[in-house]
Design an enzyme around this catalytic site. Structure first.
Site, PDB file in Angstrom:
ATOM      1  CB  THR A 191      -0.908   0.004   1.260  1.00  0.00           C
ATOM      2  OG1 THR A 191      -1.487  -1.291   1.380  1.00  0.00           O
ATOM      3  CG2 THR A 191      -1.971   1.064   1.183  1.00  0.00           C
ATOM      4  N   PRO A 201      -0.558   8.184  -0.003  1.00  0.00           N
ATOM      5  CG  PRO A 201      -1.243  10.107  -1.141  1.00  0.00           C
ATOM      6  CD  PRO A 201      -1.518   8.641  -1.019  1.00  0.00           C
ATOM      7  CG  ASP A 224      42.133  14.636  16.634  1.00  0.00           C
ATOM      8  OD1 ASP A 224      41.307  15.271  17.300  1.00  0.00           O
ATOM      9  OD2 ASP A 224      42.346  13.407  16.778  1.00  0.00           O
TER      10      ASP A 224
HETATM   11  C1  SPV Z   1      39.007   9.720  16.980  1.00  0.00           C
HETATM   12  O1  SPV Z   1      38.408   9.063  16.103  1.00  0.00           O
HETATM   13  O2  SPV Z   1      39.089  10.937  16.950  1.00  0.00           O
HETATM   14  C2  SPV Z   1      39.599   9.018  18.124  1.00  0.00           C
HETATM   15  C3  SPV Z   1      39.998   7.618  17.974  1.00  0.00           C
HETATM   16  O3  SPV Z   1      39.783   9.633  19.143  1.00  0.00           O
HETATM   17  S1  SPV Z   1      41.670   7.634  17.584  1.00  0.00           S
HETATM   18  O4  SPV Z   1      41.862   8.425  16.387  1.00  0.00           O
HETATM   19  O5  SPV Z   1      42.088   6.251  17.381  1.00  0.00           O
HETATM   20  O6  SPV Z   1      42.404   8.213  18.693  1.00  0.00           O
HETATM   21 MG    MG Z   2      39.527  11.706  18.972  1.00  0.00          MG
END
Ligand code: SPV
Ligand code: MG
Length: 436
Positions: A126, A129, A208
């Site tokens: 079915t 909408p 990071d």
């Molecule tokens: C991330 O993915 O940012 C982590 C995991 O902290 S690692 O990169 O393995 O530290």
């Molecule tokens: Mg990390």
């Protein structure tokens, strides 16, 4: 008139009943006494989507549909056990499962019916909408903070191991949400999503090092949440100052994030996969415990988890240090432990898990097998691991593909040569669901 001596079976995996389901029952009634299977929680999450009501509530819901004679539990996505126990004369299903991952369920059912007797009746699906609207609204409800937030704890209880995939945008969120594969007759999909500091920073072209601020990281969460329903585990880096961490906990919890993982490092944090190649300072047990406790104190729901990440193996501080810290962090209120390693050999991770499980049978263990990637989910689960995070593989696969495309366009002075590798335009423009 229905034939009361015949048994008709149909299986439901839904929390809402709409005209499509009522139509299936009306059709089924024409062939005999209607037995509805309610798919168990464990089978539902692999097959379709996370249930928002309990199995008992689903069974009561199915019982209330006019024409349903009885309701039983189906423990698997496959019909084998039901067919051999119930011996239905007919199995009724919508006609929307001949293609895609569900095809294998249909084929296996036909094979079982062939051996045991019984006939498959396929009812036109079915697609009014109203049905579309009801299904869409139900999916959207699943993405609401109060539903999403508690899912991680629920999944830990149901799954042998919870599988999380890294996401850093709406698009990667869609991949984690929608990818389903069929393997050896079973369907599989990811359970949760990981908002990695590494990949969130990389997507923004930043290192990071806790440089991308929380407001920007929350923006990523929001982009992901807009198009998904699966639970989110947030990489909170060191958690920052305790005085700031408490605000982060409140914000994440309010947004519907299920867990934050904070690592026991202090000062300028660099990615753990550098190990001791860069200067890194591990936090003191006392200070990190105080941060965990402060976070737990401000949390408002039972659903949210603060997961303590131990960097002792990364920083070569030894197994004893890792285990001592695990005990201390749990005493401080941590809901789970993440143990990390950058060795290719999973031996030290497995030793930690075995020794940890010798004194703690219940606190969930989280691992990130980026370096020790030969180990399977089944082996990790056998050593007591509860959550496995695939922390960066989407980013690492997309980047070389994009780089190669850019190089080839430059090389050939046109895009024709790369076209075979690209997603067709038609597919990309229909990839995203529209709002109505
Ligand atoms: C991330 O993915 O940012 C982590 C995991 O902290 S690692 O990169 O393995 O530290
Ligand atoms: Mg990390």
């Amino acid at each position: 008139m229905s034939n009361e001596t015949k048994t008709v079976y149909t299986c439901f995996c839904t929390d809402v009943i709409h005209e499509g389901h009522r139509n299936i029952i009306r059709e089924a009634q024409k062939y005999g006494r209607v037995v509805v299977g309610a798919m168990s929680d464990q089978a539902s999450i692999r097959y379709n989507r996370f249930p928002t009501i309990s199995l008992e509530e689903r069974m009561n819901l199915y019982r209330s549909i006019p024409g349903v004679d009885s309701v039983i539990i189906q423990n698997s996505i496959h019909y084998d056990d039901i067919i051999t126990q119930l011996h239905p004369d007919y199995v009724v299903h919508g006609d929307n499962w001949s293609t895609g991952p569900e095809r294998s369920i249909r084929e296996r059912l036909l094979h079982t019916l062939c051996k045991n007797g019984g006939e498959l009746i396929e009812v036109p699906y079915t697609r009014t909408p109203e049905v579309k609207q009801e299904e869409k609204q139900h999916i959207e409800k699943l993405g609401m903070p109060e539903f999403r937030r508690k899912k991680l704890k629920q999944l830990i209880k149901i799954c042998p191991i919870v599988k999380a995939l890294e996401v850093h945008s709406g698009l990667t969120g869609l991949i984690a949400e929608k990818t389903v594969v069929e393997r050896e007759g079973k369907l599989d999909q990811f359970d949760a999503m990981w908002i990695s500091s590494l990949c969130d920073s990389t997507a923004k072209g930043k290192p990071d090092i806790e440089l991308v601020d929380m407001t920007s990281r929350f923006r990523t969460i929001d982009d992901v949440m807009e198009v998904t329903t699966k639970p989110i585990i947030f990489d909170g880096d060191t958690g920052g100052l305790t005085e700031h961490f408490v605000y982060t906990v409140r914000s994440l919890e309010r947004m519907g994030v299920s867990a934050v993982i904070i690592e026991d490092k202090t000062g300028l944090k660099k990615n753990s996969l550098f190990g001791n190649e860069v200067p890194q300072t591990q936090d003191s047990i006392e200070h990190f415990c105080a941060k965990i406790s402060a976070g737990k104190e401000v949390q408002l729901t039972e659903d949210f988890m603060i997961i303590a990440r131990i960097e002792s193996l990364i920083l070569e501080q030894g197994m004893e240090d890792a285990l001592t810290r695990a005990k201390a962090y749990i005493n401080a209120g941590a809901d789970a432990i993440m143990i990390h390693s950058r060795k290719k050999d999973p031996a030290e991770i497995l030793e930690f898990c075995d020794r940890f499980r010798a004194f703690d049978l219940t606190t969930p263990i989280v691992v990130v097998p980026s370096s020790f990637n030969s180990i399977t989910e089944e082996e990790l689960a056998a050593h007591g691991v509860n959550i496995v995070i695939y922390a960066n593989q989407l980013t690492r696969s997309a980047f070389p593909a994009m780089q190669q495309t850019a190089q080839d366009i430059l090389r050939y002075h046109r895009a024709k040569e790369v076209d075979d590798r690209l997603m067709p335009i038609k597919e990309i423009i229909t990839l995203i669901d529209e709002i109505n």
